[in-house]
Design an enzyme around this catalytic site. Structure first.
Site, short mmCIF file in Angstrom:
data_model
loop_
_atom_site.label_atom_id
_atom_site.label_comp_id
_atom_site.label_asym_id
_atom_site.label_seq_id
_atom_site.Cartn_x
_atom_site.Cartn_y
_atom_site.Cartn_z
N HIS A 116 0.84 -1.20 0.00
CA HIS A 116 0.00 0.00 0.00
C HIS A 116 0.87 1.25 0.00
CE1 HIS A 116 0.80 -0.86 4.18
NE2 HIS A 116 0.05 -1.91 4.13
P1 TYD Z 1 -1.16 -3.55 7.53
O1 TYD Z 1 -0.37 -2.27 7.59
O2 TYD Z 1 -2.43 -3.53 6.74
O3 TYD Z 1 -0.17 -4.68 7.04
P2 TYD Z 1 -0.14 -5.49 5.66
O4 TYD Z 1 -0.35 -4.50 4.56
O5 TYD Z 1 1.21 -6.12 5.60
O6 TYD Z 1 -1.25 -6.47 5.76
O7 TYD Z 1 -1.46 -4.00 9.03
C1 TYD Z 1 -2.06 -5.24 9.33
C2 TYD Z 1 -3.01 -5.06 10.49
O8 TYD Z 1 -2.33 -4.58 11.64
C3 TYD Z 1 -4.13 -4.08 10.22
O9 TYD Z 1 -5.36 -4.71 10.52
C4 TYD Z 1 -3.95 -2.94 11.16
C5 TYD Z 1 -2.99 -3.46 12.20
N1 TYD Z 1 -1.99 -2.45 12.57
C6 TYD Z 1 -2.13 -1.72 13.74
O10 TYD Z 1 -3.09 -1.89 14.49
N2 TYD Z 1 -1.17 -0.81 14.08
C7 TYD Z 1 -0.09 -0.58 13.29
O11 TYD Z 1 0.77 0.27 13.63
C8 TYD Z 1 0.03 -1.31 12.06
C9 TYD Z 1 1.19 -1.09 11.14
C10 TYD Z 1 -0.93 -2.23 11.73
#
Ligand code: TYD
Length: 137
Positions: free
Chosen positions: A53
């Site tokens: 993203h």
């Molecule tokens: P995400 O950034 O969407 O990771 P990826 O793109 O690798 O799947 O994060 C995954 C999940 O973690 C999402 O549901 C939100 C949660 N999250 C938090 O709660 N706090 C954070 O600082 C981050 C980075 C993610």
């Protein structure tokens, strides 16, 4: 100039010591922002991809604390670059509004992300199509 050129590998200061080496980073010194949040990605099964993203505001600094992985960055105009991170004393600075994902995680890789923002779903751009539209408008 493509925004990708603002990405930068930063070599952290390193104190070599027979007892074990030490590196550090400080706000607005080794990295050009203040850290509001850090998070870790670990235990990634072989072949998995994380972090596909872009962020509207978040700047980040990514370090392979252990093992190795690749960070692939795209600018939305066809430009793309791949960095392999494999040393705990090198990090990759990525400004806001670039598409990025991490892949090729080695066994036991640990990815540290230091972020300029608190967590906010609103800061995410989750599809490459939307990212391309926003960068080109
Ligand atoms: P995400 O950034 O969407 O990771 P990826 O793109 O690798 O799947 O994060 C995954 C999940 O973690 C999402 O549901 C939100 C949660 N999250 C938090 O709660 N706090 C954070 O600082 C981050 C980075 C993610």
């Amino acid at each position: 100039m493509s925004k990708i050129e603002k990405c930068q590998i930063v070599e952290l200061p390193k104190f070599l010591d027979p007892r074990g080496n030490l590196s550090f980073l400080e706000n607005e010194k080794q990295i050009p922002f203040c850290i509001k949040r850090t998070y870790l990605i670990f235990d990634v099964p072989g072949g998995e991809i994380r972090g596909g993203h872009a962020f509207k505001e978040q700047q980040e600094f990514i370090v392979a604390l252990s093992g190795s992985f690749d960070v692939v960055i795209k600018d939305g105009f066809g430009g793309s670059i791949r960095y392999q991170l494999n040393r705990s004393y090198f990090g990759l600075y990525i400004p806001q509004m670039l598409w990025r994902h991490m892949e090729n995680f080695s066994t036991n890789a640990v990815c540290l992300v230091a972020s300029s923002t608190f967590f906010s779903q609103d800061d995410y751009i989750r599809t490459f199509e939307e990212f391309s539209i926003q960068t080109q408008s």
